[in-house]
Design an enzyme around this catalytic site. Structure first.
Site, short mmCIF file in Angstrom:
data_model
loop_
_atom_site.label_atom_id
_atom_site.label_comp_id
_atom_site.label_asym_id
_atom_site.label_seq_id
_atom_site.Cartn_x
_atom_site.Cartn_y
_atom_site.Cartn_z
N TYR A 125 0.80 -1.22 0.00
CA TYR A 125 0.00 0.00 0.00
C TYR A 125 0.84 1.28 0.00
O TYR A 125 0.29 2.37 0.05
CB TYR A 125 -0.90 0.04 1.23
CG TYR A 125 -2.18 -0.76 1.10
CD1 TYR A 125 -2.30 -1.80 0.19
CD2 TYR A 125 -3.28 -0.46 1.91
CE1 TYR A 125 -3.46 -2.53 0.10
CE2 TYR A 125 -4.45 -1.18 1.82
CZ TYR A 125 -4.54 -2.22 0.92
OH TYR A 125 -5.69 -2.94 0.83
N LYS A 188 2.83 -14.36 5.28
CA LYS A 188 2.94 -15.48 4.34
C LYS A 188 4.44 -15.68 4.09
O LYS A 188 4.93 -15.62 2.95
CB LYS A 188 2.18 -15.16 3.05
CG LYS A 188 1.96 -16.36 2.16
CD LYS A 188 0.89 -17.31 2.64
CE LYS A 188 0.78 -18.51 1.73
NZ LYS A 188 -0.23 -19.47 2.15
N ASP A 227 -3.76 -16.90 5.05
CA ASP A 227 -4.94 -17.61 4.54
C ASP A 227 -5.62 -18.39 5.66
O ASP A 227 -6.85 -18.37 5.81
CB ASP A 227 -4.58 -18.52 3.36
CG ASP A 227 -3.25 -19.25 3.53
OD1 ASP A 227 -2.57 -19.02 4.55
OD2 ASP A 227 -2.89 -20.05 2.65
N ASP A 251 -5.79 -4.75 6.21
CA ASP A 251 -7.01 -4.20 5.62
C ASP A 251 -8.04 -5.32 5.44
O ASP A 251 -9.21 -5.20 5.81
CB ASP A 251 -6.66 -3.58 4.26
CG ASP A 251 -7.67 -2.55 3.84
OD1 ASP A 251 -8.51 -2.14 4.67
OD2 ASP A 251 -7.63 -2.13 2.67
N ASP A 255 -11.54 -5.86 7.74
CA ASP A 255 -12.86 -5.84 7.10
C ASP A 255 -13.57 -7.18 7.27
O ASP A 255 -14.79 -7.23 7.48
CB ASP A 255 -12.74 -5.51 5.60
CG ASP A 255 -12.85 -4.01 5.35
OD1 ASP A 255 -12.51 -3.24 6.27
OD2 ASP A 255 -13.28 -3.62 4.25
#
Ligand code: NAD
Length: 361
Positions: A125, A188, A227, A251, A255
């Site tokens: 980002y 990850k 994940d 993010d 959410d």
């Protein structure tokens, strides 16, 4: 003399939800003087030459505390994201998104009470991008051994040890100070060894260096693959306490957690830097709903409670949070996104919370 706080009403539904938050803060007798400033298109509409006016930044530095409504990003690319601009100007390096599910209208709530701590300023980002075919993109792709070096676009993901260290220290301290017991690094690293691997290594180093009796003692650090963390948040929400991660995963996770807890309109947020803290809801400016007395004000009202805690007023913060929980549980004064029956408007929802909060004093 009360606390001086910078107020940014924002765009879209921003002015309505900030008015709602002020109503509730008034109802609990919060001793705050406001310095109202503008950002983004509402600043440009007022004749400012920048979407991040120097006066707004100066006010935030002077007061050290900002309550902010959501601000729209220019759709036609007319100006850069005012949120990113403010973040850079104030050096906001970490963002907090607490998500706690509470029963709505007599229903049940999943056992979810997590705080997502996002490192800000790095990760995908950051906006470090290389256009397809540019010499820098071709060189980077060639060095990395990519297949199609001439036509591929590049978004850079990078973490630096110093920035990760600062975030990890913040997360561990915050967890300890707020009675949290476990910080889970979400990553990850199995695939992205140079970035997520570094993130995880530095977090582990910070945890290992802690003195046994210091301000972060007693907080356990573990980790989860992103994940798996998403799946667990949905299937076993009680599995997590504090999640420590970068900007992109943070993010998605916040959410996702907000959706499990009842919707994005409920989720508060805070960002911290060396000179200032900014309190704002997780949602955006929802321009479709602007000016219709429709938006859910609870995300910003809960953000205002986080702000009260930051200002040292835990008693009023708890009254505001309990009042939100009570209005959710009663189910009579809920906005369209939550109401099982006839929804009320932003203003009425805020009045119901204010009435509850005032009577608990
Ligand atoms: P959004 O959160 O504004 O809206 C998405 C949808 O969520 C809305 O259409 C609405 O259905 C629902 N929603 C959001 N907030 C709600 C609320 N309080 N009550 C009820 N329903 C609500 O996201 P978006 O549409 O992706 O972005 C709109 C604008 O907001 C963009 O310009 C974006 O850049 C900006 N934005 C600003 C911030 C910020 O200032 N912190 C954060 C995110 C997005």
């Amino acid at each position: 003399m009360g606390h001086l706080v910078t107020l940014v009403p924002g765009d879209g539904i921003g002015p309505e939800v900030t008015a709602a938050a002020l109503l509730v803060l008034d109802a609990v007798g919060a001793d705050i003087d406001w310095d109202t400033r503008h950002l983004g298109s509402s600043a440009l509409d007022r004749g400012e030459t920048s979407a991040v006016p120097a006066g707004t930044v100066e006010s935030a530095r002077r007061t050290g505390c900002v309550l902010k409504g959501p601000v729209s990003t220019s759709r036609d690319g007319g100006f850069r994201s005012p949120n990113t601009g403010l973040r850079r100007e104030l050096g906001l390096f970490v963002q907090l998104r607490p998500v706690r599910a509470v029963p709505v209208a007599g229903g049940s709530a999943p056992p979810l009470d997590v705080v997502v701590v996002r490192q800000t300023g790095e990760d995908l980002y950051a906006g470090w991008e290389l256009a397809p075919g540019s010499p820098a993109a071709v060189e980077a792709l060639r060095a990395a051994g990519a297949d199609d070096v001439s036509a591929s676009g590049v978004s850079l993901k990078a973490f630096s040890p110093a920035a990760v260290r600062r975030t990890a220290e913040f997360a561990l301290r915050w967890a300890q100070a707020h009675g949290r017991r476990r910080v889970t690094v979400v990553h990850k690293a199995t695939v992205m060894r140079e970035t997520d691997g570094l993130f995880l290594r530095v977090c582990r180093q910070v945890a290992a260096e802690r003195p046994g009796d210091g301000p972060t003692a007693g907080v356990e650090l573990d980790d989860a693959l992103v994940d798996n963390a998403c799946a667990q948040l949905v299937r076993r929400p009680a599995a997590f306490d504090v999640l420590l991660t970068g900007m992109l995963y943070g993010d998605v996770l916040s959410d996702l957690a907000a959706a499990v807890a009842g919707g994005v309109g409920l989720a508060p947020g805070a960002a911290y830097g060396p000179d200032a803290a900014v309190f704002e809801a997780a949602h955006g400016s929802a321009p479709r709903h602007a000016g219709q007395d429709r938006a859910n004000p609870m995300g910003l009202i809960r953000s205002a409670a986080l702000m009260l805690r930051h200002l040292g007023d835990g008693e009023r913060a708890a009254r505001v949070e309990s009042a939100v929980d009570a209005v959710l549980a009663e189910g009579r004064d809920l906005t369209y996104d939550l109401a099982p029956g006839t929804p009320v408007g932003t203003r009425r929802c805020a009045e119901a919370i204010a009435e509850r909060a005032a009577s608990s004093g």
